[in-house]
Design an enzyme around this catalytic site. Structure first.
Site, PDB file in Angstrom:
ATOM      1  N   ASN A 178      -3.879  51.779  51.274  1.00  0.00           N
ATOM      2  CA  ASN A 178      -5.341  51.732  51.151  1.00  0.00           C
ATOM      3  C   ASN A 178      -5.754  50.274  51.082  1.00  0.00           C
ATOM      4  O   ASN A 178      -5.546  49.616  50.069  1.00  0.00           O
ATOM      5  CB  ASN A 178      -5.754  52.477  49.867  1.00  0.00           C
ATOM      6  CG  ASN A 178      -7.239  52.313  49.565  1.00  0.00           C
ATOM      7  OD1 ASN A 178      -8.020  51.940  50.447  1.00  0.00           O
ATOM      8  ND2 ASN A 178      -7.625  52.602  48.330  1.00  0.00           N
ATOM      9  N   TRP A 179      -6.343  49.811  52.167  1.00  0.00           N
ATOM     10  CA  TRP A 179      -6.685  48.380  52.226  1.00  0.00           C
ATOM     11  C   TRP A 179      -8.002  48.050  51.524  1.00  0.00           C
ATOM     12  O   TRP A 179      -8.384  46.890  51.445  1.00  0.00           O
ATOM     13  CB  TRP A 179      -6.753  47.929  53.688  1.00  0.00           C
ATOM     14  CG  TRP A 179      -5.390  47.671  54.271  1.00  0.00           C
ATOM     15  CD1 TRP A 179      -4.177  47.897  53.670  1.00  0.00           C
ATOM     16  CD2 TRP A 179      -5.104  47.132  55.558  1.00  0.00           C
ATOM     17  NE1 TRP A 179      -3.160  47.532  54.510  1.00  0.00           N
ATOM     18  CE2 TRP A 179      -3.696  47.049  55.679  1.00  0.00           C
ATOM     19  CE3 TRP A 179      -5.888  46.702  56.623  1.00  0.00           C
ATOM     20  CZ2 TRP A 179      -3.066  46.562  56.816  1.00  0.00           C
ATOM     21  CZ3 TRP A 179      -5.263  46.216  57.766  1.00  0.00           C
ATOM     22  CH2 TRP A 179      -3.864  46.146  57.847  1.00  0.00           C
ATOM     23  N   LYS A 180      -8.726  49.056  51.113  1.00  0.00           N
ATOM     24  CA  LYS A 180     -10.016  48.833  50.449  1.00  0.00           C
ATOM     25  C   LYS A 180     -10.881  47.896  51.304  1.00  0.00           C
ATOM     26  O   LYS A 180     -10.844  47.987  52.513  1.00  0.00           O
ATOM     27  CB  LYS A 180      -9.800  48.277  49.039  1.00  0.00           C
ATOM     28  CG  LYS A 180      -8.726  49.057  48.275  1.00  0.00           C
ATOM     29  CD  LYS A 180      -8.652  48.674  46.842  1.00  0.00           C
ATOM     30  CE  LYS A 180      -7.432  49.346  46.221  1.00  0.00           C
ATOM     31  NZ  LYS A 180      -7.531  49.420  44.780  1.00  0.00           N
ATOM     32  N   HIS A 184     -11.513  58.515  45.862  1.00  0.00           N
ATOM     33  CA  HIS A 184     -10.830  57.398  45.195  1.00  0.00           C
ATOM     34  C   HIS A 184     -11.613  57.015  43.939  1.00  0.00           C
ATOM     35  O   HIS A 184     -12.848  57.088  43.928  1.00  0.00           O
ATOM     36  CB  HIS A 184     -10.742  56.217  46.161  1.00  0.00           C
ATOM     37  CG  HIS A 184      -9.848  55.124  45.663  1.00  0.00           C
ATOM     38  ND1 HIS A 184     -10.266  54.206  44.731  1.00  0.00           N
ATOM     39  CD2 HIS A 184      -8.566  54.831  45.940  1.00  0.00           C
ATOM     40  CE1 HIS A 184      -9.259  53.374  44.469  1.00  0.00           C
ATOM     41  NE2 HIS A 184      -8.214  53.729  45.179  1.00  0.00           N
ATOM     42  N   GLU A 200     -12.433  54.266  42.740  1.00  0.00           N
ATOM     43  CA  GLU A 200     -13.453  53.220  42.913  1.00  0.00           C
ATOM     44  C   GLU A 200     -14.756  53.817  43.454  1.00  0.00           C
ATOM     45  O   GLU A 200     -15.845  53.362  43.129  1.00  0.00           O
ATOM     46  CB  GLU A 200     -12.916  52.110  43.833  1.00  0.00           C
ATOM     47  CG  GLU A 200     -11.892  51.256  43.100  1.00  0.00           C
ATOM     48  CD  GLU A 200     -10.851  50.604  43.988  1.00  0.00           C
ATOM     49  OE1 GLU A 200     -11.034  50.542  45.207  1.00  0.00           O
ATOM     50  OE2 GLU A 200      -9.826  50.160  43.425  1.00  0.00           O
ATOM     51  N   GLU A 243      -3.599  59.240  40.791  1.00  0.00           N
ATOM     52  CA  GLU A 243      -3.870  57.821  40.596  1.00  0.00           C
ATOM     53  C   GLU A 243      -4.556  57.604  39.244  1.00  0.00           C
ATOM     54  O   GLU A 243      -5.794  57.688  39.157  1.00  0.00           O
ATOM     55  CB  GLU A 243      -4.783  57.300  41.711  1.00  0.00           C
ATOM     56  CG  GLU A 243      -4.173  57.352  43.086  1.00  0.00           C
ATOM     57  CD  GLU A 243      -4.655  56.197  43.940  1.00  0.00           C
ATOM     58  OE1 GLU A 243      -3.806  55.480  44.465  1.00  0.00           O
ATOM     59  OE2 GLU A 243      -5.872  55.996  44.067  1.00  0.00           O
ATOM     60  N   GLY A 289      -4.793  48.699  40.546  1.00  0.00           N
ATOM     61  CA  GLY A 289      -5.111  47.275  40.685  1.00  0.00           C
ATOM     62  C   GLY A 289      -4.947  46.468  39.412  1.00  0.00           C
ATOM     63  O   GLY A 289      -5.423  45.331  39.329  1.00  0.00           O
ATOM     64  N   SER A 332      -0.702  50.516  41.123  1.00  0.00           N
ATOM     65  CA  SER A 332       0.205  49.378  40.966  1.00  0.00           C
ATOM     66  C   SER A 332       1.637  49.702  41.374  1.00  0.00           C
ATOM     67  O   SER A 332       2.592  49.200  40.768  1.00  0.00           O
ATOM     68  CB  SER A 332       0.149  48.843  39.529  1.00  0.00           C
ATOM     69  OG  SER A 332      -1.159  48.378  39.232  1.00  0.00           O
ATOM     70  N   GLY A 339      -2.269  50.227  47.132  1.00  0.00           N
ATOM     71  CA  GLY A 339      -3.368  49.317  47.429  1.00  0.00           C
ATOM     72  C   GLY A 339      -2.824  47.915  47.673  1.00  0.00           C
ATOM     73  O   GLY A 339      -2.444  47.559  48.790  1.00  0.00           O
ATOM     74  N   GLY A 340      -2.763  47.125  46.618  1.00  0.00           N
ATOM     75  CA  GLY A 340      -2.397  45.705  46.712  1.00  0.00           C
ATOM     76  C   GLY A 340      -1.161  45.423  47.559  1.00  0.00           C
ATOM     77  O   GLY A 340      -1.184  44.559  48.439  1.00  0.00           O
TER      78      GLY A 340
HETATM   79  C1  PEP Z   1      -5.330  52.340  45.268  1.00  0.00           C
HETATM   80  O1  PEP Z   1      -6.339  51.666  45.419  1.00  0.00           O
HETATM   81  O2  PEP Z   1      -5.304  53.516  45.671  1.00  0.00           O
HETATM   82  C2  PEP Z   1      -4.184  51.740  44.603  1.00  0.00           C
HETATM   83  C3  PEP Z   1      -3.192  52.510  44.273  1.00  0.00           C
HETATM   84  O3  PEP Z   1      -4.247  50.387  44.366  1.00  0.00           O
HETATM   85  P1  PEP Z   1      -3.091  49.462  43.733  1.00  0.00           P
HETATM   86  O4  PEP Z   1      -1.792  49.842  44.404  1.00  0.00           O
HETATM   87  O5  PEP Z   1      -3.504  48.077  44.056  1.00  0.00           O
HETATM   88  O6  PEP Z   1      -3.056  49.752  42.277  1.00  0.00           O
END
Ligand code: PEP
Length: 257
Positions: free
Chosen positions: A10-12, A95, A97, A167, A173, A217, A238-239
């Site tokens: 997920n590149w956001k 998600h 966010e 999640e 994040g 994470s 994500g990251g």
């Molecule tokens: C996400 O945004 O779905 C996510 C899991 O982010 P991160 O891996 O950065 O925690």
């Protein structure tokens, strides 16, 4: 859909069109997977060029959201048909966010899942508790509420096309991932909840069929801990999905666990 390995990035709101193209060219060239479905969800504006850059089926495209209507006067929205035109086959829905900053509710999540299913796009439903909810022993009830809302009036044959990502909001994040016991326990609970939601046709079956991912994470150091949990079929990242080497390594870990 039967259970299989997934790695979804997920590149956001990261990476321009040019950077997306560069990443995909480099990543696809080096990716060597046979049993892991690898999906990247770039920004909406990059989807069209991303679909042209990708040469094979090894990297699939995901969207980060979808409108619940199919067309019409809905300024700023992107329909399922538009996503399909960009070869999108997966779509992240609900998600945290979006729940936190954009007013996403269990009801709108449900409508978006239905929009995905109308277009043959596989929804990747995100569920998870906040830190407050975990600290107040409300994790189970939050997950149950989110699942009940998301799957409301969705037939079992359709529900099994969904992927559910656990999640925990506090882990996204933050660099503070859940531990494997926490992630494994909630993934198991998700299977149980789905089996209760869909008892008549499938009994335990739908809960056993659906793919459940962990996200929050996840990185190259902790990935195998999650992937070794009996109820976890993959990762939503994500990251760490923003770096070619890390994402390649994660794909490699998915293959080897
Ligand atoms: C996400 O945004 O779905 C996510 C899991 O982010 P991160 O891996 O950065 O925690």
């Amino acid at each position: 859909m039967s259970r299989q390995k997934y790695l979804i990035g997920n590149w956001k709101m990261n990476n321009t069109i040019a950077k997306t193209e560069q990443f995909l060219l480099n990543f696809e060239k080096q990716l060597n997977t046979s049993k892991t479905t690898v999906v990247i969800a770039p920004s909406f504006v990059s989807l069209s060029s991303a679909s042209k850059v990708l040469k094979s089926d090894r990297v699939k495209l995901g969207a980060q959201n979808i409108a619940w209507e199919d067309s019409g006067a809905f300024t700023g929205e992107i329909s399922g048909e538009m996503l399909k035109e960009c070869k999108v086959t997966f779509c992240i829905v609900g998600h945290s966010e979006r729940r936190q900053y954009f007013g996403e509710s269990d009801e709108t999540v449900n409508k978006r899942i239905k929009a995905c299913l109308r277009q043959g796009i596989n929804p990747v439903l995100c569920v998870g508790e906040t830190l407050y909810e975990r600290q107040h022993n409300m994790t189970n009830q939050t997950i149950k509420r989110q699942l009940q809302g998301a799957f409301d009036s969705i037939a079992s044959q359709q529900a099994e096309k969904c992927i559910v990502a656990y999640e925990p909001v506090w882990a996204i994040g933050t660099g503070m991932s859940a531990n494997e016991a926490q992630a494994g326990q909630v993934a198991g609970q998700i299977r149980d909840c789905l089996s209760v939601l869909y008892p008549s046709l499938y009994g335990q079956e739908i809960g056993q069929k659906i793919c459940i991912l962990y996200g929050g994470s996840a990185n190259t150091k902790n990935a195998s801990l999650f992937l070794n949990c009996a109820d976890i079929d993959g990762l939503l990242v994500g990251g760490a999905s923003l770096f070619v080497d890390d994402f390649l390594q994660l794909a490699h870990i998915c293959e080897s666990v």
